[in-house]
Each structure stands twice: as C-alpha cells, then as structure tokens.
Design a protein around this motif. Sequence first.
Motif, mmCIF file in Angstrom:
data_model
loop_
_atom_site.group_PDB
_atom_site.id
_atom_site.type_symbol
_atom_site.label_atom_id
_atom_site.label_comp_id
_atom_site.label_asym_id
_atom_site.label_seq_id
_atom_site.Cartn_x
_atom_site.Cartn_y
_atom_site.Cartn_z
ATOM 1 N N PHE A 56 0.821 -1.209 0.000
ATOM 2 C CA PHE A 56 0.000 0.000 0.000
ATOM 3 C C PHE A 56 0.859 1.264 0.000
ATOM 4 N N PHE A 57 2.034 1.206 0.605
ATOM 5 C CA PHE A 57 2.946 2.347 0.659
ATOM 6 C C PHE A 57 4.287 1.917 0.076
ATOM 7 N N SER A 58 4.452 2.174 -1.206
ATOM 8 C CA SER A 58 5.671 1.745 -1.872
ATOM 9 C C SER A 58 6.905 2.402 -1.249
ATOM 10 N N ARG A 59 8.022 1.707 -1.300
ATOM 11 C CA ARG A 59 9.253 2.263 -0.742
ATOM 12 C C ARG A 59 9.752 3.441 -1.580
ATOM 13 N N PRO A 60 10.299 4.460 -0.922
ATOM 14 C CA PRO A 60 10.884 5.571 -1.674
ATOM 15 C C PRO A 60 11.979 5.133 -2.635
ATOM 16 N N SER A 61 12.733 4.092 -2.269
ATOM 17 C CA SER A 61 13.789 3.605 -3.165
ATOM 18 C C SER A 61 13.194 3.022 -4.442
ATOM 19 N N TYR B 104 -3.303 9.912 -16.574
ATOM 20 C CA TYR B 104 -3.510 8.625 -17.247
ATOM 21 C C TYR B 104 -2.535 7.584 -16.702
ATOM 22 N N LEU B 105 -1.265 7.960 -16.505
ATOM 23 C CA LEU B 105 -0.282 7.037 -15.935
ATOM 24 C C LEU B 105 -0.699 6.569 -14.550
ATOM 25 N N ILE B 106 -1.150 7.529 -13.724
ATOM 26 C CA ILE B 106 -1.581 7.179 -12.367
ATOM 27 C C ILE B 106 -2.794 6.254 -12.413
ATOM 28 N N THR C 251 1.308 0.442 -6.784
ATOM 29 C CA THR C 251 1.414 1.623 -5.927
ATOM 30 C C THR C 251 2.686 2.416 -6.203
ATOM 31 N N THR C 252 3.722 1.730 -6.671
ATOM 32 C CA THR C 252 4.960 2.442 -7.019
ATOM 33 C C THR C 252 4.708 3.430 -8.146
ATOM 34 N N GLY C 253 3.946 3.000 -9.163
ATOM 35 C CA GLY C 253 3.616 3.899 -10.267
ATOM 36 C C GLY C 253 2.746 5.054 -9.825
ATOM 37 N N VAL C 254 1.802 4.784 -8.903
ATOM 38 C CA VAL C 254 0.930 5.847 -8.393
ATOM 39 C C VAL C 254 1.761 6.899 -7.664
ATOM 40 N N PHE C 255 2.632 6.455 -6.760
ATOM 41 C CA PHE C 255 3.447 7.402 -6.004
ATOM 42 C C PHE C 255 4.468 8.108 -6.898
ATOM 43 N N ALA C 256 4.966 7.410 -7.910
ATOM 44 C CA ALA C 256 5.902 8.053 -8.840
ATOM 45 C C ALA C 256 5.217 9.180 -9.608
#
Length: 269
Positions: free
Chosen positions: A43-48, A215-217, A226-231
Amino acid sequence: MCARRNDIRARTAVIRIAQLGLGVALILGWELAARYGLIDDFFFSRPSDIAVRLADWFGSGAIWRHLSVTMTEAALALCIGGAAGMIVGFFLARTQFAAAVLEPYVRMGNALPRVVLAPIFLLWFGLGIWSKVALGVSLVFFIVFFNTYQGVREVDRVLVDNARMLGASERQLLRHVLLPSALTWILASLHLSVGFALIGAVIGEYLGASRGVGYLISQAEGTFDTTGVFAGMTVLCVVVVVVDIAINRVERYLLRWKSFHGTAITKGR
C-alpha cells in the motif's frame, strides 16, 4: 541595510536547510518503516522503489510525452481561467449594480462540485485536451476572480479620488492605481491556481484520456501498482514546486516597486 540583507540571507539559508532536513527525515523514516514491516509496502511503496521507477521513466524518456500533455492542459487552464477571473473580477468590482445582480449566480457557480462537472466536460469536449482544460478553468477562475474582486475593492479610496482629481481616465486609473494595488491579491491567487490547474488536468486524464500523468496514475492504480501511483504523484509535486518558484520570481519582479517605496520612506525618515 547590508546587515539586514545578510540577516535575511542567513535566515533563508536556515529555513532551506530545515526544509531539506525535514524532507530527508520523512523519506528515510518512510523507507525504514517499509523495510522493517511497520507499514505494508504493497500500500505504501518504498521511496527507493519510487526513485527507481522515476529513473526508468526519465531515462527512457517515456514520461516526457505524458508530462508535456499535462503541462499543456494545466498552462492553458491557468492562462484562460486566470485571465477570465481577472477581467470579470475587475469589471464587477468597478460596477456595483452588475456585482449585485450577478453575486448569487457567481456563488452558485463556485459551489458546484467540479468532480461532477468533469464527466459533463468529457461529453461536451470529448477525450482530447479541451475537456481537461475546461475542468481546470472551472477551478482556476473562481480563485482568481474572488482575489481580484476583493483586491480591487480594497484599494484606498483616497488614492482613487486623488487620481480622479488629477484627471486620470478610467483606463489610466486601472493601469496606474487599481492594477498595481490589486497585484498582490492576484499573484497570491496564482500560487493556489497552479495546483488547481494541475488538479483539473489530472482529474480529467484520470477519468478519460490516452496520455498524461493522470492517465499514468490511473493505469498504475488499475494494476495495483502503488509504485507507479506514487511516482506519478511525485512528478506532479515537483512540477508544482518548480512552477511556484518561478511565480515567486515573477512576483518579486512585479512588486519590486514596493521595495523601492519602502527604501525611499526609510531614507526620508
């Protein structure tokens, strides 16, 4: 004067260091919490991982066509909504009868939930950029309008009366008195409007588009990435910060006369 400038620079440097330190602490805490299982990295992707995804996007160049579409939509929404808000704000602030007649309609328009309008704009303007621009305009317009309207109404009446006594026309009054006096209010509204213009573009892309950061999100969310969402969210945050810095520079340039005025008063004393 030099001592004051040095104090301001030192204080600014301390603030920047504190801001950077807080950001680093938050990211580091987030990374450690995800690595040691304190939060679920599903749910909370790593910052790395987000950094790796961003490096992949920018390294391959895949992000640029999406970012350019979103920035174009946001820029058009900001320009059209900002210009319309300033024009209508100036007009109603200078025309009391029109302001009294239109006030309930303006307030009703501002009360409309923009998310509800998004599907309507998609029906009217299609899946192209103009449905996103229309949504962004509906957000930006009222922010700029209310600030402009209030800024013009707050202009010192003595200043306006003196300008008229000196024979200033309505155009000269607008250019040399009203606009400079209301400029602080207008520029303050633009700081908020940048974020709302991007919000309008992203929400429109989220609901229906084939390109754009929204669109990406949306695509990443549909695959539980979730990594793509946060990115995508990180890209938007960086864009807002960069644009806000640019607006700050423009604001300092346009309001430089206030500094000169303050310096002249200080020297006179």
